[in-house]
Motif scaffolding. Structure first.
Motif, short mmCIF file in Angstrom:
data_model
loop_
_atom_site.label_atom_id
_atom_site.label_comp_id
_atom_site.label_asym_id
_atom_site.label_seq_id
_atom_site.Cartn_x
_atom_site.Cartn_y
_atom_site.Cartn_z
N THR A 34 -8.69 -1.23 2.10
CA THR A 34 -9.25 -1.68 3.42
C THR A 34 -9.52 -0.82 4.29
O THR A 34 -10.35 -0.40 5.09
CB THR A 34 -8.44 -2.75 4.01
OG1 THR A 34 -8.39 -4.10 3.09
CG2 THR A 34 -8.90 -3.32 5.20
N HIS A 38 -3.87 2.65 6.27
CA HIS A 38 -3.97 2.13 5.03
C HIS A 38 -2.45 1.60 4.84
O HIS A 38 -2.17 0.95 3.81
CB HIS A 38 -4.04 3.63 3.83
CG HIS A 38 -3.19 4.59 4.10
ND1 HIS A 38 -3.26 5.50 4.97
CD2 HIS A 38 -1.92 4.86 3.33
CE1 HIS A 38 -2.21 6.34 4.76
NE2 HIS A 38 -1.65 6.12 3.94
N ASP A 97 1.63 8.27 6.98
CA ASP A 97 2.12 7.03 7.31
C ASP A 97 2.13 6.90 8.81
O ASP A 97 2.21 5.64 9.04
CB ASP A 97 3.66 6.93 6.76
CG ASP A 97 3.59 7.06 5.29
OD1 ASP A 97 2.59 6.95 4.64
OD2 ASP A 97 4.89 7.24 4.96
N PHE A 129 -2.58 -2.00 6.67
CA PHE A 129 -3.51 -2.87 5.84
C PHE A 129 -3.24 -2.47 4.48
O PHE A 129 -2.19 -2.88 3.86
CB PHE A 129 -4.87 -2.74 6.49
CG PHE A 129 -4.96 -3.24 7.56
CD1 PHE A 129 -5.31 -4.61 8.09
CD2 PHE A 129 -4.61 -2.43 8.69
CE1 PHE A 129 -5.31 -5.12 9.18
CE2 PHE A 129 -5.16 -2.77 10.06
CZ PHE A 129 -5.64 -4.01 10.49
N ASP A 130 -4.13 -1.90 3.72
CA ASP A 130 -4.02 -1.34 2.63
C ASP A 130 -4.99 -0.35 2.36
O ASP A 130 -5.94 -0.18 3.00
CB ASP A 130 -4.08 -2.48 1.30
CG ASP A 130 -5.63 -3.34 1.50
OD1 ASP A 130 -6.61 -2.64 0.99
OD2 ASP A 130 -5.57 -4.30 2.01
N GLU A 131 -4.93 0.29 1.17
CA GLU A 131 -5.83 1.65 0.97
C GLU A 131 -7.29 1.23 0.92
O GLU A 131 -8.15 2.02 1.54
CB GLU A 131 -5.44 2.33 -0.24
CG GLU A 131 -5.74 3.58 -0.21
CD GLU A 131 -5.46 4.68 -1.42
OE1 GLU A 131 -6.07 5.76 -1.79
OE2 GLU A 131 -4.32 4.45 -1.99
#
Length: 296
Positions: A109, A102, A93, A105-107
């Motif tokens: 992306t 990730h 993280d 943003f998000d996984e």
């Protein structure tokens, strides 16, 4: 010029170059573009660009011939960190004291940002400015970086690392793993500089490549040691994550004190390789000391 000043100058120059490249990308996927920029610019030692420029300038090259290849290598490195941090890999993280891509943003992306940075590296090599004297090396530069980044190098080493998790492997296997996962990209920095210079003897080329192999291993050994002895605030990432994931590391294999002794041996072998060269190697010697003594 002292090491810290040179490192600062390299980091600034590479960051400016990468920002300009990102800003010139079309705007049809702004979220992806933002993630790429974030992954490139959240910090880092810029060790690989430093090694490219310091080696190349030692060999008589202009920084204008080196900045594009240096930026391409950093784009590959940034992509690898995005993918390393994903839940399917190391599931981290925190990276360089900031949320990993990730998490920020998000996984999906993050995966696309890594993919796009990988291909961006080769776009840079295809289009970066090279002098008339070095223009004919462009295809060789692409060949060197693609080999170092792919199955034969970094990706293959990462696969070996995943396969070794929860297993006991010997030192030769661990060194083979890291010579690909970490060392191949570090060696590529030196090989690209040698290729651009074009006038390096075979003997001197071999000593430079031996140097790169030694510092690539030394970098990984020190990384493994810091994962044991440092803390998360200093590292900028979770401390003890290798142990938590039951990774194969030098302290786990050799014990902490023996890992430190091995690090010292690699340090001396790297310096010996430099001392065999007829160039002014002072900056690379200082860099070698920095790798051994760094705290993060």
């Amino acid at each position: 010029m002292i090491l810290s000043e040179y490192q600062h100058n390299v980091a600034q120059a590479v960051d400016r170059y990468l920002v300009e490249v990102i800003e010139h990308l079309p705007s049809h996927a702004p979220h992806l573009k933002e993630a790429m920029r974030y992954a490139l610019l959240i910090g880092g030692k810029r060790m690989r660009p430093f090694l490219t420029l310091a080696t190349g300038e030692m060999l008589g090259l202009s920084s204008s011939d080196l900045i594009g290849p240096a930026a391409a290598i950093e784009a590959i490195h940034a992509y690898s960190l995005i993918h390393d941090d994903l839940p399917a890999m190391d599931d981290d993280d925190l990276r360089r004291g900031h949320p990993t891509c990730h998490i920020k943003f998000d996984e999906a992306t993050a995966i696309l940002a890594g993919d796009a940075l990988q291909t961006l590296a080769f776009e840079i090599l295809c289009h970066c400015n090279l002098s008339k004297q070095t223009q004919n090396t462009r295809i060789d530069l692409i060949r060197i970086l693609s080999s170092a980044a792919g199955y034969s190098g970094m990706c293959g080493g990462q696969a070996m690392d995943l396969a070794a998790t929860n297993h006991i492997i010997d030192q030769a296997q661990l060194e083979s793993l890291h010579s690909k996962k970490t060392g191949a990209l570090i060696s590529a920095c030196v090989t690209m500089a040698i290729t651009l210079a074009g006038n390096v003897s075979e003997a001197h080329s071999q000593n430079l490549q031996r140097y790169a192999q030694f510092i690539g291993l030394a970098f990984q050994v020190q990384d493994d040691i810091l994962d044991v002895v440092s803390d998360s605030a200093t590292l900028g990432k979770p401390q003890g994550s290798d142990q938590a994931l039951n990774k194969s590391t030098y302290p786990a294999l050799l014990g902490l004190e023996q890992a430190k002794a091995y690090l010292h041996d690699l340090h001396q072998q790297a310096l010996q390789a430099l001392h065999a060269l007829p160039y002014n190697t002072q900056m690379l010697e200082s860099f070698t000391d920095f790798i051994i003594q760094r705290k993060y």
